[in-house]
Write an enzyme that holds these catalytic residues in place. Structure first.
Site, mmCIF file in Angstrom:
data_model
loop_
_atom_site.group_PDB
_atom_site.id
_atom_site.type_symbol
_atom_site.label_atom_id
_atom_site.label_comp_id
_atom_site.label_asym_id
_atom_site.label_seq_id
_atom_site.Cartn_x
_atom_site.Cartn_y
_atom_site.Cartn_z
ATOM 1 N N GLY A 175 0.824 -1.211 0.000
ATOM 2 C CA GLY A 175 0.000 0.000 0.000
ATOM 3 C C GLY A 175 0.849 1.248 0.000
ATOM 4 N N GLY A 176 0.555 2.145 0.960
ATOM 5 C CA GLY A 176 1.249 3.430 1.019
ATOM 6 C C GLY A 176 2.745 3.276 1.206
ATOM 7 N N GLY A 410 17.873 10.461 -34.775
ATOM 8 C CA GLY A 410 17.403 11.087 -33.534
ATOM 9 C C GLY A 410 18.176 10.584 -32.332
ATOM 10 N N ALA A 411 18.613 9.316 -32.414
ATOM 11 C CA ALA A 411 19.346 8.737 -31.283
ATOM 12 C C ALA A 411 20.714 9.411 -31.119
ATOM 13 C CB ALA A 411 19.502 7.241 -31.466
HETATM 14 C C1 HXC Z 1 -1.889 -2.661 11.682
HETATM 15 C C2 HXC Z 1 -1.043 -4.691 10.991
HETATM 16 C C3 HXC Z 1 -1.204 -4.304 9.641
HETATM 17 C C4 HXC Z 1 -1.718 -3.012 9.357
HETATM 18 C C5 HXC Z 1 -0.388 -6.288 9.694
HETATM 19 N N1 HXC Z 1 -0.542 -5.924 10.961
HETATM 20 N N2 HXC Z 1 -0.805 -5.328 8.866
HETATM 21 N N3 HXC Z 1 -1.390 -3.861 11.991
HETATM 22 N N4 HXC Z 1 -2.076 -2.235 10.429
HETATM 23 N N5 HXC Z 1 -1.835 -2.572 8.109
HETATM 24 C C6 HXC Z 1 -0.153 -6.676 12.155
HETATM 25 C C7 HXC Z 1 -0.824 -8.024 12.248
HETATM 26 O O1 HXC Z 1 -2.046 -7.892 12.926
HETATM 27 C C8 HXC Z 1 0.195 -8.814 13.068
HETATM 28 O O2 HXC Z 1 0.085 -8.444 14.418
HETATM 29 C C9 HXC Z 1 1.493 -8.285 12.579
HETATM 30 O O3 HXC Z 1 1.224 -7.011 11.999
HETATM 31 C C10 HXC Z 1 2.142 -9.158 11.525
HETATM 32 O O4 HXC Z 1 1.195 -9.377 10.503
HETATM 33 P P1 HXC Z 1 0.948 -10.834 9.888
HETATM 34 O O5 HXC Z 1 -0.212 -10.740 8.997
HETATM 35 O O6 HXC Z 1 0.919 -11.851 10.994
HETATM 36 O O7 HXC Z 1 2.293 -11.038 9.085
HETATM 37 P P2 HXC Z 1 2.515 -11.800 7.720
HETATM 38 O O8 HXC Z 1 1.786 -13.092 7.727
HETATM 39 O O9 HXC Z 1 3.988 -11.813 7.513
HETATM 40 O O10 HXC Z 1 1.836 -10.893 6.590
HETATM 41 C C11 HXC Z 1 2.351 -9.599 6.295
HETATM 42 C C12 HXC Z 1 1.370 -8.828 5.385
HETATM 43 C C13 HXC Z 1 -0.027 -8.820 6.012
HETATM 44 C C14 HXC Z 1 1.334 -9.495 4.026
HETATM 45 C C15 HXC Z 1 1.957 -7.431 5.210
HETATM 46 O O11 HXC Z 1 0.096 -8.463 7.403
HETATM 47 C C16 HXC Z 1 -0.955 -7.857 5.354
HETATM 48 O O12 HXC Z 1 -1.445 -8.144 4.249
HETATM 49 N N6 HXC Z 1 -1.242 -6.739 6.024
HETATM 50 C C17 HXC Z 1 -2.140 -5.756 5.498
HETATM 51 C C18 HXC Z 1 -1.467 -4.948 4.420
HETATM 52 C C19 HXC Z 1 -2.317 -3.781 4.024
HETATM 53 O O13 HXC Z 1 -3.341 -3.970 3.366
HETATM 54 N N7 HXC Z 1 -1.936 -2.558 4.464
HETATM 55 C C20 HXC Z 1 -2.715 -1.392 4.274
HETATM 56 C C21 HXC Z 1 -2.432 -0.898 2.873
HETATM 57 S S1 HXC Z 1 -3.400 0.488 2.496
HETATM 58 P P3 HXC Z 1 0.520 -9.407 15.597
HETATM 59 O O14 HXC Z 1 0.087 -8.701 16.835
HETATM 60 O O15 HXC Z 1 -0.200 -10.693 15.362
HETATM 61 O O16 HXC Z 1 2.004 -9.565 15.518
HETATM 62 C C22 HXC Z 1 -2.346 1.719 2.638
HETATM 63 C C23 HXC Z 1 -2.940 3.013 2.255
HETATM 64 C C24 HXC Z 1 -1.938 4.106 2.214
HETATM 65 O O17 HXC Z 1 -1.229 1.583 2.983
HETATM 66 C C25 HXC Z 1 -2.041 4.814 0.920
HETATM 67 C C26 HXC Z 1 -1.147 6.013 0.891
HETATM 68 C C27 HXC Z 1 -0.933 6.483 -0.537
#
Ligand code: HXC
Length: 520
Positions: A175-176, A410-411
């Site tokens: 994401g961001g 051109g190149a």
């Molecule tokens: C808060 C989060 C989180 C998030 C994961 N965690 N993503 N907490 N906000 N976005 C936490 C989980 O609850 C977990 O907590 C720990 O981080 C590790 O995550 P896991 O899922 O257990 O790890 P893993 O299996 O390695 O997977 C990693 C991952 C997955 C692929 C990144 O966590 C995931 O898909 N997360 C969501 C990604 C996402 O959609 N982000 C938002 C994007 S939108 P615990 O306590 O269990 O350790 C965005 C908008 C911004 O960013 C735009 C700006 C231009």
């Protein structure tokens, strides 16, 4: 030694306890998981990257912002370690996201820790290094987290070109989290344990029904071979961090300073005789431009940037007599070295990077033209090719061009001809400068003679040979002053060093503007 009072001892112990808690990040179990995934922890990465004992931490005790969803949540260090230190004795600022703390997700205060060191880096004129390992926007903080990203992106853009910004991708970047690295100067990724994408596999599946894995969607190979988003890929965290240290040796502290000069053990006057075997006059026999580069530069050391993407053009850093130089070269071994959309983007970006950081540019030309075809035209080769023209013209660093063999159409202009602002243009005796190759030119210019001839094939061959003799050489361009000198191949290294030395004091003023409007 003075013994602190009991009261003071208790305060010190409490401080140390708090610090230890922050330093433990997300705890042992999560750190073990991190290591099992072949990754270092956030603090181990900083310790490896910086000179031993040089790390000075900032914002150690910052805690996450409170809201209904975050009440009671523990986030030691707010998921990011920030501070400064030295690399090879040079001051740098660094942030290292801690995936063991809420997945390294970015909340408002996490962002504030990062922007604080970015601001300090800009004020003090030092590079910023980001070690990224983050699940993106912290879901529980909602719009505050988006705002945090905004504050980082804003600074990435404002400080772009003022101080070098280098991003390592050492875990997920979702994401961001991808856009801050994308706004920096260089992205280095670790193979197998890092990936970058805007929307993940699950969202893609639900929207487009495509089945992709994290790696095939946004792994290091994808971004260094297909998308061109990342610049370099390595195996493992340590190799990426070594890569950052190496990259920095070519970059200055900031845009006001010159890049560092290193000790040189390769004689400036070394004769480059290997070139005589490498580059033959036979225009149809390709040669390895990489070998030409290795022969010319100090000790044959060349740090190629984006080596696996748009391989028809080669860009990278080397030293000439101890001073960094950026090299842009056609690669006759891939697509005959023609320029296409990706090659234009790659070269234009690199030229601008060199210009930002006062790195002189050496351009090695062997190019027949832009790649023809509807795919290129529909893809906007006009717009992309224009970026190269723009970038060369805009660059005020010393610019030297060497035509090794063909330079057509051109190149010829896109590869930094005299008219496009090259300070000095050299050619080897093997060079040929023309609007197009002899075969194509004869077909157009002598079409009627060939048609009218009793033996069109023989007439054609004769006219092609005639055209070649007249135009396929460097001397017409040299006679008109477009080429400053035709030089012996074996003397090239020495000539280039003399020329860049001559150009060292170059200053070039441009008309007032807010900023140019490069075709994007
Ligand atoms: C808060 C989060 C989180 C998030 C994961 N965690 N993503 N907490 N906000 N976005 C936490 C989980 O609850 C977990 O907590 C720990 O981080 C590790 O995550 P896991 O899922 O257990 O790890 P893993 O299996 O390695 O997977 C990693 C991952 C997955 C692929 C990144 O966590 C995931 O898909 N997360 C969501 C990604 C996402 O959609 N982000 C938002 C994007 S939108 P615990 O306590 O269990 O350790 C965005 C908008 C911004 O960013 C735009 C700006 C231009």
């Amino acid at each position: 030694m003075t013994q602190p009072s009991v009261e003071l001892q208790e305060l010190i112990a409490a401080m140390e306890q708090r610090r230890a808690k922050v330093e433990a990040g997300g705890g042992e179990a999560r750190q073990r998981k991190q290591r099992e995934g072949g990754k270092l922890t956030a603090r181990e990465r900083i310790a490896y990257l910086l000179d031993p004992g040089s790390f000075l931490e900032t914002s150690t005790f910052v805690q996450h912002a409170r809201n209904r969803l975050m009440d009671g949540v523990e986030a030691p260090g707010e998921g990011v370690v920030t501070g400064s230190g030295t690399i090879g004795g040079r001051q740098v600022y660094v942030f290292s996201q801690d995936f063991t703390v809420l997945g390294g997700s970015l909340g408002k205060r996490h962002a504030a820790k990062v922007t604080k060191i970015m601001d300090l880096a800009a004020k003090t004129g030092c590079p910023v290094i980001g070690l990224n390992d983050s699940a993106g926007a912290r879901i529980q903080e909602g719009v505050d987290s988006l705002s945090g990203y905004g504050e980082i992106f804003y600074r990435n853009a404002i400080y772009s070109g003022a101080v070098p910004q280098i991003s390592a991708i050492l875990g997920p970047c979702a994401g961001g989290a991808v856009y801050s690295p994308a706004l920096t100067d260089f992205i280095l990724m670790s193979r197998g344990s890092s990936y970058m994408f805007i929307t993940g596999p699950e969202v893609i599946k639900s929207v487009t029904r495509e089945d992709v894995t994290f790696d095939t969607l946004g792994g290091a190979d994808v971004h260094t071979r297909r998308s061109g988003v990342a610049h370099l890929a390595y195996d493992g965290d340590e190799a990426v961090l070594d890569g950052i240290r190496h990259l920095l040796t070519y970059l200055p502290q900031n845009a006001r300073e010159q890049p560092p000069v290193r000790e040189n053990h390769d004689p400036a006057t070394r004769r480059t005789e290997r070139l005589l075997e490498l580059v033959t006059p036979d225009q149809r026999r390709p040669y390895a431009m990489h070998d030409v580069i290795h022969e010319l530069v100090d000790s044959g050391e060349f740090l190629e940037i984006q080596p696996d993407w748009a391989k028809n053009i080669i860009v990278g850093f080397a030293h000439l007599d101890g001073r960094p130089v950026g090299i842009v070269a056609n690669n006759p071994k891939v697509m005959a070295g023609t320029l296409n959309i990706d090659a234009s983007d790659k070269a234009a970006r690199f030229i601008r990077t060199c210009d930002c950081y006062n790195i002189p540019i050496l351009t090695l030309v062997d190019v027949t033209g832009f790649l023809p075809g509807t795919q290129q035209e529909y893809g906007g080769i006009i717009r992309h090719g224009a970026k190269m023209l723009y970038a060369y013209a805009e660059a005020t660093v010393p610019k030297v061009t060497l035509i090794t063999r063909k330079s057509y159409g051109g190149a010829y202009l896109a590869m930094n001809s005299k008219d496009m602002g090259a300070d000095v243009v050299y050619a080897w005796p093997t060079a040929a400068v023309a609007v197009m190759g002899a075969e194509g030119a004869a077909n157009i210019v002598y079409r009627n003679e060939i048609k009218a001839s009793e033996n069109p094939a023989a007439t054609r061959a004769e006219l092609v040979a005639q055209y070649k003799e007249t135009f396929d050489n460097p001397y017409i361009a040299a006679a008109k002053g477009y080429i400053d000198d035709v030089i012996p191949m074996e003397d090239t290294r020495h000539r280039l060093i003399q020329t860049f030395t001559m150009l060292r004091g170059k200053q070039e003023q441009r008309p007032y503007k807010k900023h140019g409007n490069i075709p994007l």
